[in-house]
Design an enzyme around this catalytic site. Sequence first.
Site, short mmCIF file in Angstrom:
data_model
loop_
_atom_site.label_atom_id
_atom_site.label_comp_id
_atom_site.label_asym_id
_atom_site.label_seq_id
_atom_site.Cartn_x
_atom_site.Cartn_y
_atom_site.Cartn_z
N ARG A 81 0.81 -1.22 0.00
CA ARG A 81 0.00 0.00 0.00
C ARG A 81 0.84 1.27 0.00
O ARG A 81 0.67 2.16 -0.84
CB ARG A 81 -0.88 0.06 1.27
CG ARG A 81 -2.19 -0.65 1.16
CD ARG A 81 -2.60 -1.14 2.53
NE ARG A 81 -1.71 -2.24 2.87
CZ ARG A 81 -1.96 -3.50 2.55
NH1 ARG A 81 -3.08 -3.82 2.00
NH2 ARG A 81 -1.08 -4.45 2.81
N THR A 82 1.71 1.40 1.00
CA THR A 82 2.34 2.70 1.23
C THR A 82 3.20 3.11 0.03
O THR A 82 3.13 4.26 -0.42
CB THR A 82 3.18 2.65 2.52
OG1 THR A 82 2.35 2.14 3.57
CG2 THR A 82 3.69 4.02 2.90
N LYS A 127 25.85 -5.92 -1.98
CA LYS A 127 27.31 -5.87 -2.17
C LYS A 127 27.98 -5.11 -1.03
O LYS A 127 29.16 -4.79 -1.09
CB LYS A 127 27.64 -5.19 -3.50
CG LYS A 127 27.05 -5.90 -4.71
CD LYS A 127 27.43 -5.14 -5.98
CE LYS A 127 26.75 -5.74 -7.21
NZ LYS A 127 26.96 -4.91 -8.40
N ARG A 159 11.04 3.98 3.94
CA ARG A 159 10.62 3.00 4.95
C ARG A 159 11.84 2.19 5.33
O ARG A 159 12.58 1.73 4.46
CB ARG A 159 9.54 2.07 4.40
CG ARG A 159 9.29 0.87 5.31
CD ARG A 159 8.09 0.06 4.94
NE ARG A 159 6.86 0.79 5.24
CZ ARG A 159 5.65 0.26 5.08
NH1 ARG A 159 5.51 -0.97 4.64
NH2 ARG A 159 4.57 0.98 5.38
N HIS A 180 4.58 6.07 11.65
CA HIS A 180 4.07 5.89 10.28
C HIS A 180 3.06 7.02 10.06
O HIS A 180 1.86 6.81 10.04
CB HIS A 180 3.42 4.51 10.17
CG HIS A 180 3.12 4.05 8.78
ND1 HIS A 180 3.21 4.88 7.68
CD2 HIS A 180 2.73 2.84 8.30
CE1 HIS A 180 2.89 4.18 6.59
NE2 HIS A 180 2.60 2.94 6.95
C1 NCD Z 1 1.57 -1.27 8.23
C2 NCD Z 1 3.06 -1.03 8.33
O1 NCD Z 1 3.83 -1.49 7.49
O2 NCD Z 1 3.40 -0.33 9.25
N1 NCD Z 1 1.04 -1.37 6.99
C3 NCD Z 1 0.83 -0.25 6.24
O3 NCD Z 1 1.71 0.55 5.99
N2 NCD Z 1 -0.43 -0.06 5.80
C4 NCD Z 1 1.06 -2.22 9.22
C5 NCD Z 1 1.55 -3.63 9.23
O4 NCD Z 1 2.53 -4.00 8.61
O5 NCD Z 1 0.90 -4.42 9.94
#
Ligand code: NCD
Length: 305
Positions: free
Chosen positions: A54-55, A82, A104, A132
């Site tokens: 999603r993100t 590497k 991320r 997040h």
């Molecule tokens: C979440 C995350 O990666 O923090 N998912 C997201 O970004 N929608 C939650 C999760 O991984 O459970």
Amino acid sequence: MNHFLTIEGLTKEDLDGLLDDADEFVEVLHRPIPKVPALRGKTVATMFFEPSTRTKMSFEKAAKALSADTMSFSPGTSSLSKGESLKDTVLTIKAMGTDAMVVRHQSTGAPWRIAEWIEQPVLNGGDGAHQHPTQALLDALTIRQHFGSLDGLKIGIVGDIRHSRVARSNAQAFAALGANVTMVAPRTLLPVDPSVFPAAVSEDLDEVLSEFDVVYVLRVQAERGGASVFPSLAEYTARYGVTKDRFARLNPDSIVLHPGPMNRGVEIEGAVADDPRALILDQVFNGVAVRMAVLFRLLGGEHDG
Ligand code: NCD
């Protein structure tokens, strides 16, 4: 705003301002041509060192809907294998010409480190079990659309709170917007000091369930050790799963949210996830609009309304 790293410290006015902008981008996304030229000529790099569906795609869609170009870094096929360091990776991508980096990373604080190395805006797409922030915005937008405001709402965040960056960002955003938040989890899935959350705490979902206007369900994060602290997934579901039975006991005007990815049959029963009062796909749609709002704030550009 130079970067967008955390919900912590944002006021109700800050959050409402971003959500108001996101409302405008919702309108853009509903147009026959869901695109505005605001960030033409800008490039947004997405750098996801942890898996994401999603993100990452949502940030890319948001950048494109603002007419920015996107570049995408994939750790599995990169020179990380590497031995290239995070810093050299970041400086390499910056040298190609990027105007913003969405990051991320499995390590708490990584986006803050990167923000020290480059002058371009850094957006936190999730760091460790820490923050997040765009997830919190999209969830707040979904709740605000449904109820008009978060003020005075009772919101239960249920599940693997200890390992969840979503829980932390969301509790902060919901509380700042005036909601009463309760974190619901077994002791082993709460942080050592649950008072870090601006929220009440309960270990008994059945006791508090019927109070909630919003039940926010979290995934059991097995990859962070979340599944090892109770005897079996079946036992977890029996005490904390949002099953059809529990759903039937909720306040009939309440809604269910989940950030995804869902483990159907563990923290949420399939029939609940598919119920019209589960707004999980609305959350996903709203994710694009809030990310457009944040990118637009950070990268400026002309707003064509
Ligand atoms: C979440 C995350 O990666 O923090 N998912 C997201 O970004 N929608 C939650 C999760 O991984 O459970």
